[in-house]
Scaffold this motif. Structure first.
Motif, mmCIF file in Angstrom:
data_model
loop_
_atom_site.group_PDB
_atom_site.id
_atom_site.type_symbol
_atom_site.label_atom_id
_atom_site.label_comp_id
_atom_site.label_asym_id
_atom_site.label_seq_id
_atom_site.Cartn_x
_atom_site.Cartn_y
_atom_site.Cartn_z
ATOM 1 N N VAL A 223 9.680 -50.258 0.180
ATOM 2 C CA VAL A 223 9.631 -49.597 1.488
ATOM 3 C C VAL A 223 11.031 -49.159 1.901
ATOM 4 C CG1 VAL A 223 9.043 -49.843 3.926
ATOM 5 C CG2 VAL A 223 7.587 -50.879 2.179
ATOM 6 N N ALA A 224 12.024 -50.020 1.666
ATOM 7 C CA ALA A 224 13.409 -49.670 1.991
ATOM 8 C C ALA A 224 13.856 -48.445 1.199
ATOM 9 C CB ALA A 224 14.326 -50.860 1.701
ATOM 10 N N GLY A 225 13.307 -48.272 -0.006
ATOM 11 C CA GLY A 225 13.658 -47.128 -0.841
ATOM 12 C C GLY A 225 13.168 -45.800 -0.285
ATOM 13 N N LEU A 226 12.277 -45.831 0.708
ATOM 14 C CA LEU A 226 11.793 -44.578 1.308
ATOM 15 C C LEU A 226 12.843 -43.938 2.202
ATOM 16 C CD1 LEU A 226 8.158 -45.634 2.357
ATOM 17 C CD2 LEU A 226 8.891 -44.518 0.233
ATOM 18 N N ARG A 227 13.855 -44.701 2.595
ATOM 19 C CA ARG A 227 14.845 -44.187 3.543
ATOM 20 C C ARG A 227 15.759 -43.132 2.913
ATOM 21 N NH1 ARG A 227 20.060 -44.766 4.714
ATOM 22 N NH2 ARG A 227 20.747 -44.594 6.905
ATOM 23 N N ALA A 228 16.193 -43.373 1.685
ATOM 24 C CA ALA A 228 17.210 -42.518 1.069
ATOM 25 C C ALA A 228 16.834 -41.041 1.047
ATOM 26 C CB ALA A 228 17.528 -43.020 -0.335
ATOM 27 N N PRO A 229 15.647 -40.657 0.586
ATOM 28 C CA PRO A 229 15.332 -39.214 0.570
ATOM 29 C C PRO A 229 15.252 -38.599 1.962
ATOM 30 C CG PRO A 229 13.423 -40.537 -0.071
ATOM 31 C CD PRO A 229 14.585 -41.460 -0.056
ATOM 32 N N VAL A 230 14.799 -39.367 2.956
ATOM 33 C CA VAL A 230 14.722 -38.843 4.322
ATOM 34 C C VAL A 230 16.130 -38.684 4.896
ATOM 35 C CG1 VAL A 230 13.714 -39.167 6.605
ATOM 36 C CG2 VAL A 230 12.529 -40.054 4.599
ATOM 37 N N ALA A 231 16.991 -39.668 4.646
ATOM 38 C CA ALA A 231 18.369 -39.600 5.135
ATOM 39 C C ALA A 231 19.111 -38.414 4.528
ATOM 40 C CB ALA A 231 19.096 -40.908 4.817
ATOM 41 N N ALA A 232 18.837 -38.137 3.252
ATOM 42 C CA ALA A 232 19.500 -37.009 2.594
ATOM 43 C C ALA A 232 19.100 -35.691 3.246
ATOM 44 C CB ALA A 232 19.138 -36.997 1.109
ATOM 45 N N LEU A 233 17.827 -35.550 3.577
ATOM 46 C CA LEU A 233 17.367 -34.326 4.250
ATOM 47 C C LEU A 233 17.952 -34.220 5.656
ATOM 48 C CD1 LEU A 233 13.608 -34.362 3.154
ATOM 49 C CD2 LEU A 233 15.372 -32.753 2.408
ATOM 50 N N LEU A 234 18.079 -35.361 6.340
ATOM 51 C CA LEU A 234 18.636 -35.333 7.696
ATOM 52 C C LEU A 234 20.111 -34.951 7.666
ATOM 53 C CD1 LEU A 234 18.242 -35.855 10.707
ATOM 54 C CD2 LEU A 234 18.771 -38.269 10.299
ATOM 55 N N ARG A 235 20.853 -35.474 6.710
ATOM 56 C CA ARG A 235 22.278 -35.110 6.594
ATOM 57 C C ARG A 235 22.441 -33.632 6.283
ATOM 58 N NH1 ARG A 235 22.822 -40.328 4.184
ATOM 59 N NH2 ARG A 235 22.373 -39.417 2.141
ATOM 60 N N ALA A 236 21.518 -33.089 5.498
ATOM 61 C CA ALA A 236 21.609 -31.678 5.105
ATOM 62 C C ALA A 236 21.419 -30.740 6.295
ATOM 63 C CB ALA A 236 20.567 -31.373 4.031
ATOM 64 N N GLU A 237 20.778 -31.229 7.348
ATOM 65 C CA GLU A 237 20.542 -30.390 8.523
ATOM 66 C C GLU A 237 21.753 -30.327 9.454
ATOM 67 O OE1 GLU A 237 17.067 -30.894 10.805
ATOM 68 O OE2 GLU A 237 15.793 -30.047 9.223
ATOM 69 N N SER A 238 22.720 -31.233 9.250
ATOM 70 C CA SER A 238 23.878 -31.286 10.148
ATOM 71 C C SER A 238 25.070 -30.564 9.527
ATOM 72 C CB SER A 238 24.232 -32.742 10.454
ATOM 73 O OG SER A 238 25.399 -32.827 11.236
ATOM 74 N N GLN B 280 6.677 -34.971 -0.540
ATOM 75 C CA GLN B 280 6.840 -34.674 -1.965
ATOM 76 C C GLN B 280 7.791 -35.682 -2.618
ATOM 77 O OE1 GLN B 280 5.371 -32.581 -3.998
ATOM 78 N NE2 GLN B 280 4.197 -31.347 -2.538
ATOM 79 N N ARG B 281 8.870 -36.020 -1.937
ATOM 80 C CA ARG B 281 9.831 -36.973 -2.502
ATOM 81 C C ARG B 281 9.266 -38.388 -2.507
ATOM 82 N NH1 ARG B 281 15.899 -34.933 -0.629
ATOM 83 N NH2 ARG B 281 15.543 -32.721 -1.060
ATOM 84 N N TRP B 282 8.523 -38.747 -1.462
ATOM 85 C CA TRP B 282 7.923 -40.087 -1.417
ATOM 86 C C TRP B 282 6.857 -40.263 -2.504
ATOM 87 C CZ3 TRP B 282 7.026 -41.337 4.500
ATOM 88 C CH2 TRP B 282 8.263 -41.702 5.061
ATOM 89 N N ALA B 283 6.211 -39.176 -2.884
ATOM 90 C CA ALA B 283 5.163 -39.269 -3.909
ATOM 91 C C ALA B 283 5.720 -39.785 -5.228
ATOM 92 C CB ALA B 283 4.503 -37.902 -4.110
ATOM 93 N N ASP B 284 7.035 -39.612 -5.433
ATOM 94 C CA ASP B 284 7.674 -40.093 -6.668
ATOM 95 C C ASP B 284 8.313 -41.468 -6.488
ATOM 96 O OD1 ASP B 284 7.028 -37.750 -8.098
ATOM 97 O OD2 ASP B 284 8.737 -36.702 -7.195
#
Length: 296
Positions: free
Chosen positions: A102-117, A27-31
């Protein structure tokens, strides 16, 4: 990219994280620019493409081959993001901008990963983030590889199109076609000339084909060989080939090179070649009387 040794359990956990957060990441990558500017008709289509990429990355993570461009999961990435990158290339977007997207795809995934810790600063969370960085860094390399290939394919197609446009086959008369050649002849262009001329001979039932080289600056042994092969191929197709536009300088060059064009019909210019072809068909073209001259 520097090698990074990922512990098997960290790689497995990263794969599990990607599977759990698949919908949110897509969903985040779609934007993101990379998806948004390609899937302009339907956002759902962008989301589905994002899910396919997340699934592929999860497969790569579980295999532990985070920095291996040839890991099986990256085949899906090449298919999904490769087509997306190719569309961006065709739109005139440069490789550096695509790399940034492509590098911009990292930020939303990293944010979700940090939220799990519970504690993003602990050692395990840090290892997971490093693994994610390695995986998405490889993703960037895969997309760039595909982008470069797409760019090369686009250039090759455009070059082919330019060659075809630069070698038009013109029907001068019923049963008479001509190819006015302008510029340098090389092997690739000579092949296009031959193919285009033979197709025209068959398609238009031409009995005479004229190769006009008035616009060819120089003729060397290679160009002469190409011309002779084209003439021979036209004969095999049942058409008589005439070469016109051999200028004095080119004629001298041919003589100095010892090239034998004795078996080829030549004429000074395109008009002379057309007149010859018409005469051979029993068509007589008379010059128009000068103004004021009395008819005989």
């Amino acid at each position: 990219m520097a090698e990074y040794d990922t512990a098997p359990e960290v790689a497995q956990e990263l794969g599990g994280f990607l599977e759990r957060r698949r919908e949110q990441i897509a969903q985040r990558w779609a934007d993101a620019a990379l998806f948004r500017t390609v899937f302009t008709v339907s956002r759902d289509e962008a989301v589905e493409a994002g899910k396919a990429v997340v699934d592929a990355l999860a497969e790569v993570a579980r295999s532990g081959r985070l920095e291996d461009l040839r890991a099986p999961g990256f085949g899906t990435v090449r298919d999904q993001l490769g087509r997306t990158a190719a569309a961006r290339v065709q739109a005139g977007i440069g490789p550096s901008q695509i790399a940034d997207e492509v590098a911009g795809l990292r930020a939303p995934v990293a944010a979700l990963l940090r939220a799990e810790s519970a504690d993003p600063a602990d050692e395990h969370a840090h290892a997971s983030m490093l693994a994610l960085t390695a995986l998405l860094g490889t993703l960037r390399l895969v997309v760039m590889e595909t982008t470069v290939n797409a760019g090369e394919e686009l250039i090759a197609r455009q070059r082919q199109q330019l060659l075809e446009v630069a070698t038009p086959v013109i029907q001068l008369w019923e049963g008479v076609v001509a190819v006015p050649l302008i510029g340098t002849l090389d092997s690739a262009r000579s092949q296009i000339v031959m193919e285009s001329l033979l197709e025209a001979i068959v398609g238009r039932r031409a009995r005479y084909a004229i190769l006009d080289i008035t616009g060819v600056p120089t003729v060397d042994s290679l160009v002469a060989q190409h011309l002779m092969k084209t003439v021979a191929a036209a004969r095999l197709m049942g058409a008589e080939c005439i070469v016109s536009g051999i200028r004095p300088a080119i004629a001298q060059t041919i003589v100095h090179l010892g090239i034998d064009l004795g078996s080829i019909i030549t004429r000074a210019g395109l008009a002379d070649a057309l007149a010859y072809a018409l005469t051979q068909q029993g068509i007589v073209v008379s010059p128009r009387p000068a103004a004021g001259a009395s008819p005989r």
